[in-house]
Enzyme design. Sequence first.
Site, PDB file in Angstrom:
ATOM      1  N   ASP A 166       0.867  -1.186   0.000  1.00 47.71           N
ATOM      2  CA  ASP A 166       0.000   0.000   0.000  1.00 47.71           C
ATOM      3  C   ASP A 166       0.896   1.225   0.000  1.00 47.71           C
ATOM      4  O   ASP A 166       2.062   1.151  -0.413  1.00 47.71           O
ATOM      5  CB  ASP A 166      -0.867  -0.031   1.288  1.00 47.71           C
ATOM      6  CG  ASP A 166      -2.172   0.747   1.157  1.00 47.71           C
ATOM      7  OD1 ASP A 166      -2.114   1.991   1.164  1.00 47.71           O
ATOM      8  OD2 ASP A 166      -3.226   0.105   1.041  1.00 47.71           O
ATOM      9  N   HIS A 222      -3.690   6.481   3.771  1.00 47.23           N
ATOM     10  CA  HIS A 222      -4.443   5.289   3.338  1.00 47.23           C
ATOM     11  C   HIS A 222      -3.818   4.012   3.911  1.00 47.23           C
ATOM     12  O   HIS A 222      -4.517   3.153   4.470  1.00 47.23           O
ATOM     13  CB  HIS A 222      -4.481   5.256   1.806  1.00 47.23           C
ATOM     14  CG  HIS A 222      -5.261   4.133   1.208  1.00 47.23           C
ATOM     15  ND1 HIS A 222      -4.722   2.875   0.982  1.00 47.23           N
ATOM     16  CD2 HIS A 222      -6.540   4.069   0.754  1.00 47.23           C
ATOM     17  CE1 HIS A 222      -5.641   2.105   0.425  1.00 47.23           C
ATOM     18  NE2 HIS A 222      -6.758   2.804   0.276  1.00 47.23           N
ATOM     19  N   SER A 391     -11.234  -0.514  -0.190  1.00 49.83           N
ATOM     20  CA  SER A 391      -9.953  -0.465   0.533  1.00 49.83           C
ATOM     21  C   SER A 391     -10.133  -0.704   2.017  1.00 49.83           C
ATOM     22  O   SER A 391      -9.223  -1.214   2.684  1.00 49.83           O
ATOM     23  CB  SER A 391      -9.293   0.910   0.361  1.00 49.83           C
ATOM     24  OG  SER A 391      -8.669   1.030  -0.876  1.00 49.83           O
TER      25      SER A 391
END
Length: 445
Positions: A166, A222, A391
Site C-alpha cells: 500500500d 491510506h 480499501s
Amino acid sequence: MQSKTLFSASLVVGLAAMGMAQSKFIGPINGPTFVPGEIIVKFRESTSAKSRLVLTKRLGSMTAIPLAAPSLTATSADNTLLVRISGDVKTTVDDLKANGDIEYAEPNWVYRTQVVSNDTRYTNGTLWGMYGAATPLFKNQFGSNAAAAWNVNKTGSSTVYVGIIDEGVMFNHADLSANFWLNPYDPVDGLDNDGNGYKDDSRGWDFAGNNNSVYDGTSDDHGTHVAGTIGGKGGNGTGVAGVVWNVKMISAKFLGASGGTTANAIKAIDYITDLKVRHGLNIVATNNSWGGGGFSQALSDAINRANNAGILFIAAAGNNGTNNDTTANYPSNYNLPNVIAVGALTSTGTRASFSNYGKTQVDLFAPGNGIWSTVPGNGNTSSYASYSGTSMATPHVAGAAALYKSLNPSATAAQVKAALLGQTTPTTSVSTLCVTGGRLNVGGF
Ligand SMILES: [Ca+2]
Ligand SMILES: [Ca+2]
Ligand SMILES: [Ca+2]
Ligand SMILES: [Ca+2]
C-alpha cells in the site's frame, strides 16, 4: 486434592482420576457454558445422611466432593457438593429444584476472562465494522463480528504476520506501534545484514522512494488507515481496535503521492514473499487495497509466487460500482488460488454503492463504509478518521485471516481461505453479487 467419602471408599475417586479436568465444555460460544456431567448441590442442613445417599445414587453419582472450606463451615462442610451425575445437567437441575431435601442445585459453570474492547471508537458506537448481532456494548449484525471473537479471548498472536502492500504506514501511531514489525534480521547499521537486497529494511521497504523510510508523512494516510483495521491495538483504552489485536504488520510501500507502478507492486509482493521464504516468518496474507490498470502477467506471476509460499493475496474488489465478471478489476480478478476479492458493505447491510461486485470474481463482502481507523495527524500519533471504500473492506478480511491463523497455526493458505469464505453469513443484498453470497463473519472462528 481432597475427596470426601460420602458413601463408600471404593466409589470415591478424585477429579483427576475421573478425568473431570479434561471435561469438554458445551454451550453456545457466547452464552453460559458448563461442565457436562457435573452439578453443584447444596443439601438442606436437615436432610439426613440416608436421604442424601438415596438421592445422590438416583442421580447416578459415584463421586461427591465437598466444596466449602472446612475451616469456614465447621458444621456443614458436607452440605455443598460437586456431584458427578449420569444425566443431563439442565434436566437434573430443574428436577432438583422441586426436591425438599435440596436447598439448591446448579450447573458447574465455566468462566473465561471476557475481553471487551475499551477502545474509545468501539465504546462510542462508531466502530461498527467490528460489531456483530450479539456483541458487547454495541451491536450491528452487518459488522465483521470480530468483537464476538475477542469476547472469548480470540485476539490473535504476535507470531502471525501480515504484509501491507500500500502506501506507507505511520508505524509509531499509538494504536499501531505494538503490532508493527521491527526487523530483527537487519538492524539499522548501514548494512544489508540479511542480504535480501534492501539495506536496513527495519520496518519494511519503500519501493516508491527506494529507501527504508516506510512512513513519509501525512500522505501515508491510506496505508495507515488500512493497518488500523487489520491490527489496531485493541484493549488499550484508546482509539480503535483492529480485527486482530495481536499481530505483526510489515509495510511494503509502493504507492506514493501519484500512485504506484506494476514494477514496484511486483517488488513489494516479492519482498514479502522473500521474507517468508528467507526467514520463515509466519506471513499468512498480504493486504492489497489498491487497483486499476490492465492485466499484467508479470504481476500475476508475482502473486503466484506468493501463492507458492502459502501467502494469501487479499484484494479490494474496486470502487467503480461495476460488475467484475464483465469488466475485470485487477489485481482482484487474477485467477489464482490465493486471491480473495472483497466488496464493501454498509452498516445497514446494503452493498456500498461504489463497491464492485461479481458472482464469480468477488468472493465476499465486508464492512467498507464509514470505517474509523488510524491516520497520521501532523506529528500526532493518535489521530483517527472515517474512510469508505473497498480499501476499507479488504483489511477486515486480512485481519480475519491473521486471527484465524492464530487459532489454527497449522492451517494452510487454502484452509484459511476456505474458512473465511465458508463461515460467511448469507446476506440478501449481495446473495447474487459474490461467490459466497455473504459477508465476513469472524465470530465463529
Ligand atoms: Ca535487508
Ligand atoms: Ca542493517
Ligand atoms: Ca520513504
Ligand atoms: Ca486501541
